[in-house]
Design a protein around this motif. Structure first.
Motif, mmCIF file in Angstrom:
data_model
loop_
_atom_site.group_PDB
_atom_site.id
_atom_site.type_symbol
_atom_site.label_atom_id
_atom_site.label_comp_id
_atom_site.label_asym_id
_atom_site.label_seq_id
_atom_site.Cartn_x
_atom_site.Cartn_y
_atom_site.Cartn_z
ATOM 1 N N TRP A 156 -87.203 -104.893 -43.661
ATOM 2 C CA TRP A 156 -86.530 -106.040 -44.461
ATOM 3 C C TRP A 156 -87.116 -106.334 -45.896
ATOM 4 C CZ3 TRP A 156 -87.987 -110.506 -46.568
ATOM 5 C CH2 TRP A 156 -86.908 -111.186 -47.013
ATOM 6 N N LEU A 157 -88.361 -106.183 -45.900
ATOM 7 C CA LEU A 157 -89.190 -106.334 -47.204
ATOM 8 C C LEU A 157 -88.875 -105.440 -48.259
ATOM 9 C CD1 LEU A 157 -92.798 -107.610 -45.845
ATOM 10 C CD2 LEU A 157 -91.009 -109.059 -46.867
ATOM 11 N N LEU A 158 -88.689 -104.194 -47.624
ATOM 12 C CA LEU A 158 -88.465 -102.853 -48.421
ATOM 13 C C LEU A 158 -87.023 -102.979 -49.142
ATOM 14 C CD1 LEU A 158 -89.154 -100.385 -49.835
ATOM 15 C CD2 LEU A 158 -88.365 -99.161 -47.618
ATOM 16 N N ALA A 159 -86.149 -103.431 -48.260
ATOM 17 C CA ALA A 159 -84.693 -103.466 -48.651
ATOM 18 C C ALA A 159 -84.619 -104.668 -49.719
ATOM 19 C CB ALA A 159 -83.847 -103.620 -47.658
ATOM 20 N N ALA A 160 -85.191 -105.829 -49.420
ATOM 21 C CA ALA A 160 -85.125 -106.945 -49.993
ATOM 22 C C ALA A 160 -85.473 -106.713 -51.427
ATOM 23 C CB ALA A 160 -85.943 -108.273 -49.342
ATOM 24 N N ALA A 161 -86.819 -106.065 -51.656
ATOM 25 C CA ALA A 161 -87.607 -105.891 -52.850
ATOM 26 C C ALA A 161 -86.700 -104.974 -53.805
ATOM 27 C CB ALA A 161 -89.030 -105.309 -52.465
ATOM 28 N N THR A 162 -86.275 -103.968 -52.993
ATOM 29 C CA THR A 162 -85.442 -103.081 -53.867
ATOM 30 C C THR A 162 -84.283 -103.639 -54.451
ATOM 31 O OG1 THR A 162 -86.229 -101.182 -52.524
ATOM 32 C CG2 THR A 162 -84.189 -100.657 -53.625
ATOM 33 N N ALA A 163 -83.431 -104.472 -53.764
ATOM 34 C CA ALA A 163 -82.426 -105.203 -53.990
ATOM 35 C C ALA A 163 -82.509 -105.952 -55.263
ATOM 36 C CB ALA A 163 -81.503 -105.790 -52.746
ATOM 37 N N TRP A 164 -83.650 -106.815 -54.949
ATOM 38 C CA TRP A 164 -84.103 -107.871 -56.091
ATOM 39 C C TRP A 164 -84.408 -107.103 -57.395
ATOM 40 C CZ3 TRP A 164 -88.847 -108.046 -58.487
ATOM 41 C CH2 TRP A 164 -88.920 -108.942 -59.540
ATOM 42 N N TRP A 165 -85.062 -105.865 -57.242
ATOM 43 C CA TRP A 165 -85.516 -104.961 -58.433
ATOM 44 C C TRP A 165 -84.278 -104.505 -59.301
ATOM 45 C CZ3 TRP A 165 -89.662 -104.048 -61.400
ATOM 46 C CH2 TRP A 165 -89.689 -103.009 -61.945
ATOM 47 N N THR A 166 -83.402 -104.117 -58.486
ATOM 48 C CA THR A 166 -82.067 -103.491 -59.056
ATOM 49 C C THR A 166 -80.886 -104.451 -59.586
ATOM 50 O OG1 THR A 166 -81.226 -102.933 -56.831
ATOM 51 C CG2 THR A 166 -82.632 -101.131 -57.943
ATOM 52 N N ALA A 167 -81.147 -105.732 -59.170
ATOM 53 C CA ALA A 167 -79.809 -106.692 -59.320
ATOM 54 C C ALA A 167 -79.814 -106.805 -60.773
ATOM 55 C CB ALA A 167 -80.360 -107.947 -58.587
ATOM 56 N N PRO A 168 -78.510 -106.771 -61.170
ATOM 57 C CA PRO A 168 -78.203 -106.743 -62.504
ATOM 58 C C PRO A 168 -78.566 -108.149 -63.273
ATOM 59 C CG PRO A 168 -76.037 -106.349 -61.314
ATOM 60 C CD PRO A 168 -77.209 -106.585 -60.178
ATOM 61 N N ARG A 169 -79.200 -108.120 -64.526
ATOM 62 C CA ARG A 169 -79.988 -108.990 -65.165
ATOM 63 C C ARG A 169 -79.240 -108.897 -66.797
ATOM 64 N NH1 ARG A 169 -83.590 -107.579 -61.519
ATOM 65 N NH2 ARG A 169 -84.989 -109.081 -60.679
ATOM 66 N N GLN A 170 -78.962 -110.177 -66.946
ATOM 67 C CA GLN A 170 -78.314 -110.292 -68.559
ATOM 68 C C GLN A 170 -79.147 -110.109 -69.699
ATOM 69 O OE1 GLN A 170 -76.358 -113.952 -68.997
ATOM 70 N NE2 GLN A 170 -75.073 -113.228 -70.845
ATOM 71 N N GLN A 171 -78.769 -109.130 -70.404
ATOM 72 C CA GLN A 171 -79.708 -109.070 -71.597
ATOM 73 C C GLN A 171 -78.822 -109.108 -72.906
ATOM 74 O OE1 GLN A 171 -81.957 -105.661 -71.815
ATOM 75 N NE2 GLN A 171 -83.374 -106.268 -70.205
ATOM 76 N N SER A 172 -79.089 -109.364 -74.140
ATOM 77 C CA SER A 172 -78.641 -109.672 -75.381
ATOM 78 C C SER A 172 -77.516 -108.172 -75.703
ATOM 79 C CB SER A 172 -79.454 -109.706 -76.370
ATOM 80 O OG SER A 172 -80.190 -108.824 -76.952
ATOM 81 N N TYR A 173 -76.593 -108.296 -76.385
ATOM 82 C CA TYR A 173 -75.895 -107.139 -77.072
ATOM 83 C C TYR A 173 -76.802 -106.057 -77.865
ATOM 84 C CZ TYR A 173 -72.289 -104.742 -79.603
ATOM 85 O OH TYR A 173 -71.425 -103.581 -80.074
ATOM 86 N N GLU A 174 -77.590 -106.930 -78.571
ATOM 87 C CA GLU A 174 -78.768 -106.158 -79.385
ATOM 88 C C GLU A 174 -79.617 -105.108 -78.526
ATOM 89 O OE1 GLU A 174 -77.011 -109.005 -81.748
ATOM 90 O OE2 GLU A 174 -78.212 -108.983 -80.006
ATOM 91 N N GLN A 175 -79.884 -105.760 -77.268
ATOM 92 C CA GLN A 175 -80.578 -104.975 -76.333
ATOM 93 C C GLN A 175 -79.837 -103.861 -75.850
ATOM 94 O OE1 GLN A 175 -81.968 -108.501 -74.068
ATOM 95 N NE2 GLN A 175 -83.977 -108.110 -74.451
ATOM 96 N N ALA A 176 -78.762 -104.185 -75.556
ATOM 97 C CA ALA A 176 -77.641 -103.081 -75.019
ATOM 98 C C ALA A 176 -77.709 -102.020 -75.816
ATOM 99 C CB ALA A 176 -76.525 -103.684 -74.474
ATOM 100 N N THR A 177 -77.460 -102.317 -77.181
ATOM 101 C CA THR A 177 -77.274 -101.294 -78.259
ATOM 102 C C THR A 177 -78.626 -100.584 -78.377
ATOM 103 O OG1 THR A 177 -75.738 -102.546 -79.379
ATOM 104 C CG2 THR A 177 -76.764 -100.796 -80.454
ATOM 105 N N ALA A 178 -79.681 -101.109 -78.244
ATOM 106 C CA ALA A 178 -81.007 -100.511 -78.381
ATOM 107 C C ALA A 178 -81.139 -99.622 -77.284
ATOM 108 C CB ALA A 178 -82.090 -101.492 -78.427
ATOM 109 N N ALA A 179 -80.882 -99.928 -76.225
ATOM 110 C CA ALA A 179 -80.952 -98.991 -74.828
ATOM 111 C C ALA A 179 -80.148 -97.814 -75.140
ATOM 112 C CB ALA A 179 -80.561 -99.679 -73.693
ATOM 113 N N VAL A 180 -78.827 -97.935 -75.626
ATOM 114 C CA VAL A 180 -78.004 -96.873 -75.646
ATOM 115 C C VAL A 180 -78.596 -95.761 -76.872
ATOM 116 C CG1 VAL A 180 -75.739 -96.069 -76.571
ATOM 117 C CG2 VAL A 180 -76.010 -98.127 -74.815
ATOM 118 N N THR A 181 -78.789 -96.369 -77.945
ATOM 119 C CA THR A 181 -79.255 -95.480 -79.134
ATOM 120 C C THR A 181 -80.792 -94.791 -78.645
ATOM 121 O OG1 THR A 181 -80.363 -97.310 -80.119
ATOM 122 C CG2 THR A 181 -78.121 -96.790 -80.914
ATOM 123 N N ALA A 182 -81.477 -95.342 -78.003
ATOM 124 C CA ALA A 182 -82.514 -94.701 -77.574
ATOM 125 C C ALA A 182 -82.563 -93.800 -76.328
ATOM 126 C CB ALA A 182 -83.857 -95.901 -76.985
#
Length: 239
Positions: free
Chosen positions: A10-36
């Motif tokens: 349970w702890l392993l699954a809960a930690a993994t689900a929390w780690w990968t859950a979608p988190r909001q970021q800015s448009y600039e951060q999205a663009t920077a991730a794509v270009t990098a």
């Protein structure tokens, strides 16, 4: 040992689900991730469906009505998902791009698509889903639950139906942890309580359903309050 294994899974699954859950970021951060080139997968959509978010480990999905955007979700090499809303983003658009931009939810989505193509990532589209390991662990725990409740020794504190509702209705699998902590055969201290007439007194299924629904309400309110205090980083909630 099996009791400890259940808690660790349970702890392993809960930690993994929390780690990968979608988190909001800015448009600039999205663009920077794509270009990098820090995008291993992405998905376009127009709204989040979190109707099943109260399952054991959450299950958010990004829905689309056909037109790409305005929501852009992307996965980074550390297996984390992020998202941003491109609606309302102002980007410079020349006459040659104006016709193409009509295919997207807005100029921000169109500009980000061009960045994806320039980075060679336009074929990396993929759905936002729970990691396979989380799904596998949830399946194993679910089968174990059914096996013990149906074929295992009779519980002592509540009926089989009582624990079934508590385990399945209480969010985030917390009911499973209560079952493992308190009930026979997991807990040696679980003892049958006798009514005045000498018959076993155990909590019934309707009570288990009520406990599950009330717990879901209380936990949901607590999560909303904690999210307001701690922010999206610690308690992610797309939408």
């Amino acid at each position: 040992m099996l009791r400890i294994a259940v808690v660790l899974l349970w702890l392993l699954a809960a930690a993994t689900a929390w780690w990968t859950a979608p988190r909001q970021q800015s448009y600039e951060q999205a663009t920077a991730a794509v270009t990098a080139g820090r995008v291993t997968a992405y998905q376009w959509g127009d709204h989040w469906d979190d109707g099943s978010a109260q399952r054991w480990f959450g299950d958010y999905s990004l829905q689309s009505s056909g037109t790409p955007g305005p929501i852009f979700a992307w996965r980074t090499p550390d297996a984390r998902w992020h998202w941003t809303d491109t609606g309302g983003v102002v980007v410079p658009v020349d006459a040659t791009d104006a016709a193409d931009d009509q295919q997207y939810a807005g100029p921000g989505a169109a500009a980000l698509t061009r960045e994806l193509k320039a980075a060679g990532l336009d074929d990396a589209d993929s759905d936002v889903v729970l990691p396979t390991a989380v799904v596998a662990i949830a399946t194993v725990l679910g089968l174990l639950l059914l096996g013990v409740l149906i074929a295992g020794p009779a519980p002592r504190l509540g009926t089989r139906w009582y624990w079934f509702w508590v385990i399945t209705v209480v969010p985030y699998g917390l009911g499973l942890l209560v079952w493992v902590a308190r009930e026979h055969p997991w807990s040696r201290s679980a003892a049958v309580e006798l009514a005045p007439d000498g018959t076993p007194r155990r909590d019934r299924g309707f009570l288990g359903l009520g406990v599950g629904l009330l717990s879901a309400l209380v936990i949901s309110v607590a999560v909303v309050l904690l999210r307001g205090a701690l922010g999206d980083t610690w308690l992610p909630h797309p939408g």
